[in-house]
Design an enzyme around this catalytic site. Structure first.
Site, PDB file in Angstrom:
ATOM      1  N   LYS A   1     -13.421 -15.040   5.768  1.00  0.00           N
ATOM      2  CA  LYS A   1     -13.729 -13.630   6.015  1.00  0.00           C
ATOM      3  C   LYS A   1     -15.240 -13.453   6.074  1.00  0.00           C
ATOM      4  O   LYS A   1     -15.948 -14.136   5.348  1.00  0.00           O
ATOM      5  CB  LYS A   1     -13.134 -12.755   4.910  1.00  0.00           C
ATOM      6  CG  LYS A   1     -11.623 -12.816   4.776  1.00  0.00           C
ATOM      7  CD  LYS A   1     -10.910 -11.963   5.808  1.00  0.00           C
ATOM      8  CE  LYS A   1      -9.393 -12.173   5.742  1.00  0.00           C
ATOM      9  NZ  LYS A   1      -8.628 -11.388   6.684  1.00  0.00           N
TER      10      LYS A   1
ATOM     11  N   HIS B   1       0.901 -18.616  12.193  1.00  0.00           N
ATOM     12  CA  HIS B   1       0.622 -17.221  11.834  1.00  0.00           C
ATOM     13  C   HIS B   1       1.579 -16.356  12.655  1.00  0.00           C
ATOM     14  O   HIS B   1       2.150 -16.822  13.639  1.00  0.00           O
ATOM     15  CB  HIS B   1      -0.848 -16.916  12.169  1.00  0.00           C
ATOM     16  CG  HIS B   1      -1.369 -15.676  11.529  1.00  0.00           C
ATOM     17  ND1 HIS B   1      -1.146 -14.427  12.055  1.00  0.00           N
ATOM     18  CD2 HIS B   1      -2.116 -15.493  10.414  1.00  0.00           C
ATOM     19  CE1 HIS B   1      -1.737 -13.524  11.272  1.00  0.00           C
ATOM     20  NE2 HIS B   1      -2.326 -14.142  10.266  1.00  0.00           N
TER      21      HIS B   1
HETATM   22  C1  CAP Z   1      -4.887 -12.116   5.076  1.00  0.00           C
HETATM   23  C2  CAP Z   1      -4.794 -12.132   6.563  1.00  0.00           C
HETATM   24  C3  CAP Z   1      -3.452 -12.393   7.268  1.00  0.00           C
HETATM   25  C4  CAP Z   1      -2.293 -11.581   6.766  1.00  0.00           C
HETATM   26  C5  CAP Z   1      -1.248 -11.233   7.801  1.00  0.00           C
HETATM   27  C6  CAP Z   1      -5.303 -10.800   7.021  1.00  0.00           C
HETATM   28  O1  CAP Z   1      -6.161 -11.629   4.656  1.00  0.00           O
HETATM   29  O2  CAP Z   1      -5.657 -13.092   7.072  1.00  0.00           O
HETATM   30  O3  CAP Z   1      -3.662 -12.221   8.632  1.00  0.00           O
HETATM   31  O4  CAP Z   1      -1.775 -12.372   5.758  1.00  0.00           O
HETATM   32  O5  CAP Z   1      -0.065 -10.809   7.232  1.00  0.00           O
HETATM   33  O6  CAP Z   1      -6.187 -10.774   7.860  1.00  0.00           O
HETATM   34  O7  CAP Z   1      -4.776  -9.802   6.559  1.00  0.00           O
HETATM   35  P1  CAP Z   1      -6.406 -10.931   3.227  1.00  0.00           P
HETATM   36  P2  CAP Z   1       1.244 -11.743   7.128  1.00  0.00           P
HETATM   37  O8  CAP Z   1      -6.105 -11.985   2.201  1.00  0.00           O
HETATM   38  O9  CAP Z   1      -7.888 -10.544   3.209  1.00  0.00           O
HETATM   39  O10 CAP Z   1      -5.497  -9.764   3.134  1.00  0.00           O
HETATM   40  O11 CAP Z   1       0.825 -13.003   6.412  1.00  0.00           O
HETATM   41  O12 CAP Z   1       2.178 -10.924   6.358  1.00  0.00           O
HETATM   42  O13 CAP Z   1       1.701 -12.038   8.509  1.00  0.00           O
HETATM   43 MG    MG Z   2      -5.564 -12.674   9.114  1.00  0.00          MG
END
Ligand code: CAP
Ligand code: MG
Length: 409
Positions: free
Chosen positions: A149, A265
């Protein structure tokens, strides 16, 4: 012509693809179920002179159960393409036009079960959960990872620094975010080379880690891009299964030149998994991803993190790990709003055979990425050892600060 209704007749799981749908309609349920069976197999909105009895009997879908708003429809195996492994055609049958039928207010594909003859057309994961664990030298503990991030904006050098810090803090996994592939500010070649160097440095210092490079791109280029990133030192690749398609996952998994695990993903899945009355549940998508060869797959946080979810995610976990299909198991990835204070709750629900990862929950730690990674690792260690996190935090400062910063559940 006979009806598509065969209520109460026994289901033969070797001869049919069996689907469970939830239907919302003002029509009598029998009529709605028949409309679905007709549209998805041999029929249309009116009777047709070109449909003979033999075709109807051998290829017509069969509604075998209606209970409340839930119907079970079985599709004869011959409705499906004989060409090996064709998920697009499968989806056109089990999850195609029915969503647009005007007579239905909503319809949701909740589950699907395939006969052995179809399952055998697919190879499943090359590495799977066990293969990834072996490569990382981590046989039992939950894997613990991060998503670099901010999602976009770091250059290759800064991305590699992030990965190094995360590994130095104890994380076993990291990955690109879904919106990063090959932008000017972070070209994929430079990023992959820089990250590979960071991973080598960590390994020389005694820590094994993998980082998934996002190769999500157009279908005719994806294997080529994956081969390139592999040659630049990628130890894992990432693909978005909904935007790239199941065929992309399968092409990567079945190409003999790809020798690294595939982290899958599922960005955009919420467009059709979120509404409980319409769309496609995650469960069929999980089953198809495993068939196509994804080695790790996002399954949500079992209702604990930032993305909406429910106890149904237990079924996704089982679809990743269960041994009712002839494939290696998929590493279930719990992601989305994860931070150290909820790790214990996730492990309680999911067990230890899981990858828990945090983006904000690492990069947002007041003392930086390494401390954030340490906080997450410590939370996983505590959960694995069965020690309450508050107790463990007494002599693990990074966890203590994370708990203070974000609280816990
Ligand atoms: C997590 C994440 C993922 C999510 C998507 C995001 O970041 O990289 O893309 O997990 O959801 O950008 O949100 P954070 P899922 O840890 O900062 O939330 O895994 O349910 O598909
Ligand atoms: Mg993400």
């Amino acid at each position: 012509m006979d009806s598509y209704l065969h209520l109460g007749e026994p289901v033969d799981p070797d001869k049919y693809v069996v689907c469970k749908y939830r239907v919302t309609t003002d029509l009598p349920m029998e009529k709605a179920a028949e409309a679905i069976a007709a549209e998805q197999s041999t029929g249309t909105w009116t009777g047709i002179s070109t449909l003979d009895n033999e075709v109807f009997t051998s290829l017509g879908a069969r509604v075998v159960d209606i209970t409340g708003d839930t119907i079970i429809v079985e599709f004869p195996i011959d409705d499906f393409s004989i060409e090996v492994g064709t998920v697009p055609q499968i989806l056109s049958v089990i999850a195609g036009n029915l969503f647009g039928l005007g007579a239905l207010k909503g319809v949701r594909l909740e589950d699907v079960n395939f006969p052995k003859a179809i399952l055998e057309q697919y190879k499943g994961p090359k590495f799977g959960a066990d293969g990834i664990r072996k490569m990382l030298g981590r046989p039992e503990k939950p894997l613990v990872g991060t998503i670099v991030k901010p999602k976009i904006g770091l250059n290759p050098k800064k991305t590699a620094e992030y990965v190094y810090e995360a590994g130095a803090g104890g994380l076993t996994n990291s990955k690109d975010d879904e919106t990063l592939v090959d932008q000017l500010f972070c070209p994929i070649e430079d990023r992959t080379l820089a990250v590979a160097e960071a991973l080598d440095r960590l390994e020389a210092e005694g820590h094994k880690m993998m980082h998934a490079i996002n190769v999500s791109t157009r279908g005719d280029k994806i294997v080529e891009l994956a081969e390139k990133v592999q040659s630049w030192g990628a130890r894992e690749i990432m693909v978005d299964v909904i935007t790239c398609g199941f065929g992309a996952v399968q092409a990567l998994a079945e190409d003999p030149s790809i020798k690294v695990p595939i982290h899958v993903h599922r960005t955009m899945h919420g467009a059709f998994t979120k509404d409980p009355l319409h769309g496609v549940a995650m469960l069929p998508l999980t089953k198809l991803t495993r068939m196509c060869g994804g080695d790790a797959l996002h399954i949500g946080t079992l209702g604990v993190g930032k993305m909406s979810g429910s106890t149904k995610e237990d079924a996704n976990l089982l679809a990743c790990l269960g041994n009712d299909v002839p494939y290696k198991s998929v590493m279930p990835v719990c992601s989305g709003g994860v931070y150290p204070g909820i790790v214990e709750a996730i492990v309680k629900k999911a067990g230890n055979n899981v990858q828990i990862q945090a983006g904000g929950g690492v990069a947002g730690h007041p003392d930086g990425v390494r401390a954030g990674a340490m906080g997450m690792s410590q939370a996983v260690d505590a959960a694995f050892l069965g020690i309450p996190k508050e107790e463990y935090a007494k002599d693990h400062k990074e966890l203590a600060i994370a708990l203070e910063t974000w609280g816990s559940k």
